[in-house]
Design an enzyme around this catalytic site. Structure first.
Site, short mmCIF file in Angstrom:
data_model
loop_
_atom_site.label_atom_id
_atom_site.label_comp_id
_atom_site.label_asym_id
_atom_site.label_seq_id
_atom_site.Cartn_x
_atom_site.Cartn_y
_atom_site.Cartn_z
N HIS A 7 -2.29 1.38 2.67
CA HIS A 7 -0.84 1.41 2.94
C HIS A 7 -0.23 0.05 2.60
O HIS A 7 -0.76 -0.98 2.99
CB HIS A 7 -0.58 1.69 4.42
CG HIS A 7 -0.81 3.13 4.80
ND1 HIS A 7 -1.03 3.53 6.09
CD2 HIS A 7 -0.85 4.26 4.04
CE1 HIS A 7 -1.20 4.85 6.12
NE2 HIS A 7 -1.09 5.31 4.89
N HIS A 50 -5.24 16.00 2.73
CA HIS A 50 -4.60 14.91 3.47
C HIS A 50 -4.89 14.98 4.97
O HIS A 50 -4.84 13.96 5.66
CB HIS A 50 -3.08 14.94 3.23
CG HIS A 50 -2.51 13.58 2.95
ND1 HIS A 50 -2.83 12.85 1.83
CD2 HIS A 50 -1.65 12.81 3.67
CE1 HIS A 50 -2.19 11.70 1.86
NE2 HIS A 50 -1.47 11.65 2.97
N ARG A 69 -7.09 9.60 -0.52
CA ARG A 69 -6.12 10.57 -1.02
C ARG A 69 -6.87 11.49 -1.98
O ARG A 69 -7.87 11.09 -2.58
CB ARG A 69 -4.98 9.87 -1.76
CG ARG A 69 -4.16 8.89 -0.91
CD ARG A 69 -3.09 8.20 -1.76
NE ARG A 69 -2.26 7.31 -0.97
CZ ARG A 69 -2.45 6.00 -0.85
NH1 ARG A 69 -3.48 5.43 -1.50
NH2 ARG A 69 -1.66 5.24 -0.12
N LYS A 117 -2.24 4.24 -5.04
CA LYS A 117 -0.91 4.35 -5.63
C LYS A 117 -0.57 3.08 -6.41
O LYS A 117 -0.85 1.98 -5.96
CB LYS A 117 0.14 4.57 -4.52
CG LYS A 117 0.10 5.96 -3.92
CD LYS A 117 1.23 6.15 -2.93
CE LYS A 117 1.26 7.57 -2.40
NZ LYS A 117 2.35 7.77 -1.43
#
Length: 299
Positions: A271, A245, A149, A173
């Site tokens: 993910h 991205h 990212r 994240k």
């Protein structure tokens, strides 16, 4: 409890307990702000703990009438559910009014990807005679070579590079840590930037550990990465609208097309759910379908 106090407490919860990034917290706050804005139109005005399921359904209808696409509505709904989960945990409410709220049905749009040839053209368009050329080549090689990212790229640190064993440590994240393999082209570009160019640059105090620095010695912004890619697309005459991205999508797509295990791709991308990664199997099917249409003699 009034809305401003509830939102402020929610922000603290997202930062301290969920360890979300500033961008994620801002997005959640903006979505709850829309619900607050909606309650201001009601008569009488509704406080957070007085909201019931019917109010939330009216809110979703209101959002829909504003012309928001289903994916945006689904994101807002996710924020509302997180907000009321927080209020329930804090005993501000006794039951969660969002529990039975249904998400709008959304069709997952397949992301744009680049061919390997396009990626090579973009990297080859970098002017290596300029002082920032070596850095920009390392940026592009790392973006595509590791599927990062843009925030993971700008926050990448020297202390998290393990180039001798071909891995880098990334914080994704929610500050979740993962190890990502890095290939030879990206390693070579990084070593040239770090060992031959970066060592001669002035470095601002406190920024010493960041890999990618600007000419003033500060870490690069996300905006700079977007602008770099836009400029390279113009230089090569690429007609697609691309962003950092796009390189992440291309990284994953090329792995799946090459036969990579979906669980391995999930780990590399960071993910949380395999269902997020499964979109790349759809991309693979589209690629196969396109190949058949183009090359099969009966088509």
């Amino acid at each position: 409890m009034d809305w401003r106090s509830a939102i402020k407490g929610f922000q603290a919860y997202l930062k301290l307990e969920k360890s979300l990034s500033a961008n994620s917290i801002e997005a959640y706050t903006r979505d709850i702000g829309r619900l607050y804005e909606f309650t201001e139109t009601q008569d009488p005005k509704i406080s957070p703990e007085k909201v019931v399921l019917a109010d939330l359904r009216r809110f979703i209808t209101w959002v829909n009438e504003l012309g928001m696409i289903p994916s945006s509505q689904a994101r807002i709904l996710s924020g509302i559910k997180a907000f009321y989960k927080y209020l329930l945990m804090e005993d501000i409410i006794k039951s969660d009014p969002s529990e039975l709220l249904e998400s709008p049905k959304i069709t997952r749009k397949l992301p744009d990807t680049l061919s390997y040839t396009d990626i090579n053209k973009l990297i080859d368009a970098i002017d290596l005679s300029k002082p920032e050329g070596a850095r920009n080549k390392a940026i592009m090689e790392t973006l595509y070579g590791c599927g990062l990212r843009v925030s993971e790229l700008t926050e990448l640190k020297l202390s998290n590079l393990y180039l001798d064993i071909e891995f880098i440590k990334v914080f994704g994240k929610g500050s979740k840590e993962r190890l990502v393999p890095i290939g030879g082209s990206a390693i070579k570009a990084l070593k040239i930037w770090i060992e031959q160019v970066r060592v001669h640059n002035p470095i601002k105090k406190g920024e010493e550990d960041y890999v990618f620095l600007n000419r003033r010695g500060s870490r690069l912004s996300r905006v700079y990465i977007f602008m770099l890619i836009k400029d390279l697309a113009l230089a090569t005459g690429l007609k697609k609208t691309i962003s950092p991205h796009t390189f992440r999508h291309s990284f994953a797509t090329h792995l799946v097309e090459g036969g990579a295990d979906l669980r391995a791709v999930q780990e590399m991308l960071g993910h949380e759910s395999i269902t997020t990664t499964e979109i790349y199997t759809h991309l693979d099917r589209e690629y196969l379908k396109g190949t058949i249409i183009q090359f099969h003699p009966r088509n």
